[in-house]
Motif scaffolding. Structure first.
Motif, short mmCIF file in Angstrom:
data_model
loop_
_atom_site.label_atom_id
_atom_site.label_comp_id
_atom_site.label_asym_id
_atom_site.label_seq_id
_atom_site.Cartn_x
_atom_site.Cartn_y
_atom_site.Cartn_z
N THR A 14 0.80 -1.22 0.00
CA THR A 14 0.00 0.00 0.00
C THR A 14 0.84 1.26 0.00
OG1 THR A 14 -0.15 -0.10 2.39
CG2 THR A 14 -1.95 -1.09 1.12
N MET A 15 2.03 1.26 0.62
CA MET A 15 2.84 2.47 0.67
C MET A 15 4.03 2.39 -0.28
SD MET A 15 1.50 4.73 2.60
CE MET A 15 2.84 5.87 2.83
N GLY A 16 4.19 1.30 -0.99
CA GLY A 16 5.30 1.19 -1.92
C GLY A 16 6.57 0.73 -1.24
N VAL A 17 7.68 0.77 -1.95
CA VAL A 17 8.95 0.26 -1.47
C VAL A 17 9.62 1.26 -0.55
CG1 VAL A 17 11.23 -0.54 -2.24
CG2 VAL A 17 9.22 -1.05 -3.59
N MET A 18 9.28 2.54 -0.63
CA MET A 18 9.99 3.59 0.08
C MET A 18 9.82 3.54 1.59
SD MET A 18 11.48 5.41 -2.27
CE MET A 18 11.67 7.11 -1.81
N GLY A 19 8.86 2.87 2.13
CA GLY A 19 8.72 2.82 3.58
C GLY A 19 7.32 2.43 3.98
N GLY A 20 7.11 2.38 5.29
CA GLY A 20 5.81 2.01 5.84
C GLY A 20 4.94 3.22 6.02
N MET A 21 4.04 3.09 6.97
CA MET A 21 3.11 4.18 7.29
C MET A 21 3.88 5.30 7.98
SD MET A 21 0.12 3.28 6.24
CE MET A 21 -0.95 4.37 7.11
N PRO A 22 3.47 6.55 7.76
CA PRO A 22 4.12 7.64 8.49
C PRO A 22 3.82 7.53 9.98
CG PRO A 22 2.24 8.44 7.23
CD PRO A 22 2.43 7.00 6.86
N PRO A 23 4.70 8.06 10.82
CA PRO A 23 4.49 7.92 12.26
C PRO A 23 3.28 8.72 12.74
CG PRO A 23 6.28 9.44 11.82
CD PRO A 23 5.87 8.85 10.49
N GLN A 24 2.66 8.24 13.81
CA GLN A 24 1.58 8.98 14.45
C GLN A 24 2.19 10.20 15.12
OE1 GLN A 24 -1.69 8.51 14.60
NE2 GLN A 24 -1.72 6.63 13.39
N VAL A 25 1.62 11.37 14.92
CA VAL A 25 2.16 12.60 15.47
C VAL A 25 1.06 13.35 16.18
CG1 VAL A 25 3.30 14.77 14.91
CG2 VAL A 25 3.80 12.74 13.56
N ASN A 26 1.32 13.72 17.43
CA ASN A 26 0.38 14.58 18.13
C ASN A 26 0.43 15.96 17.51
OD1 ASN A 26 -0.42 12.63 19.94
ND2 ASN A 26 1.18 13.15 21.41
N SER A 27 -0.68 16.65 17.50
CA SER A 27 -0.73 17.99 16.95
C SER A 27 0.28 18.88 17.67
CB SER A 27 -2.13 18.56 17.12
OG SER A 27 -2.18 19.88 16.65
N GLY A 28 1.12 19.54 16.91
CA GLY A 28 2.11 20.45 17.48
C GLY A 28 3.40 19.79 17.89
N PRO A 30 7.11 18.54 17.64
CA PRO A 30 8.23 18.90 16.76
C PRO A 30 8.75 17.67 16.03
CG PRO A 30 8.90 18.95 19.06
CD PRO A 30 7.43 18.67 19.04
N MET A 31 9.29 17.90 14.84
CA MET A 31 9.82 16.80 14.04
C MET A 31 11.27 17.10 13.68
SD MET A 31 6.63 15.66 11.66
CE MET A 31 7.39 14.12 11.26
N THR A 32 12.06 16.05 13.50
CA THR A 32 13.45 16.19 13.07
C THR A 32 13.48 16.39 11.57
OG1 THR A 32 13.73 13.83 12.67
CG2 THR A 32 14.17 14.61 14.91
N PRO A 33 14.62 16.88 11.01
CA PRO A 33 14.72 17.05 9.56
C PRO A 33 14.52 15.73 8.80
CG PRO A 33 16.47 18.26 10.64
CD PRO A 33 15.77 17.46 11.70
N ALA A 34 14.84 14.60 9.43
CA ALA A 34 14.66 13.30 8.77
C ALA A 34 13.21 12.82 8.83
CB ALA A 34 15.58 12.27 9.43
N GLY A 36 11.47 12.25 11.77
CA GLY A 36 11.14 11.59 13.03
C GLY A 36 10.41 12.53 13.97
N VAL A 37 9.67 11.97 14.88
CA VAL A 37 8.94 12.78 15.86
C VAL A 37 9.78 12.91 17.11
CG1 VAL A 37 6.84 12.94 17.24
CG2 VAL A 37 6.75 11.94 14.95
N MET A 38 9.97 14.15 17.56
CA MET A 38 10.72 14.40 18.79
C MET A 38 9.76 14.34 19.96
SD MET A 38 13.16 17.53 17.50
CE MET A 38 13.44 18.08 19.14
#
Length: 136
Positions: A14-28, A30-34, A36-38
């Motif tokens: 369903t998401m292709g070869v590039m990776g799985g599902m995006p991570p669950q993120v609480n509203s607001g 912060p995320m890293t440049p890569a 990831g959720v901080m």
């Protein structure tokens, strides 16, 4: 031979070869440049809503002013009593003389007065900040 999915992606999932599902993120969050959720441990403070102010002052005697629109018998009403409970949409006061308890809806609430200092904690402050003014 690989079968084609409706999206024309072959057998890549369903998401292709590039990776799985995006991570669950609480509203607001912060995320890293890569991407990831901080995780942060932000302090949790009760917000300054009227029901929270009332909850900090349970047991105090107050005078509560209410307006009832489109009521031909009485448009405004004043209640005095001990603040016993406060919710998001209501408060409960009691009259010491009669023992009667009254549930009042916040939708009709205008304001309240108290004859003693109130406990109040503003969001982000710890405890009651010192009072710098004299209200007498």
């Amino acid at each position: 031979m690989h079968s084609m999915s409706p999206m024309g992606m072959g057998n890549m999932g369903t998401m292709g070869v590039m990776g799985g599902m995006p991570p669950q993120v609480n509203s607001g969050s912060p995320m890293t440049p890569a991407g990831g959720v901080m995780t942060t441990t932000a302090p949790v403070f009760e917000q300054s809503y009227i029901e929270n102010i009332f909850r900090l002052n349970l047991g105090k005697v107050g005078t509560f002013y209410f307006t009832y629109e489109n009521n031909k018998d009485w448009n405004a009403k004043v209640y005095t009593g001990v603040l016993e409970a406060a919710g998001r949409d209501h408060l409960i006061i009691s009259d010491k003389a009669s023992g009667q308890r009254i549930v009042l809806l916040m939708v009709n609430f205008d304001y309240a007065t108290f004859d003693e200092p109130l406990a109040y904690q503003y969001p982000g402050s710890i405890g009651n900040p010192p009072t710098t003014r004299n209200c007498r």
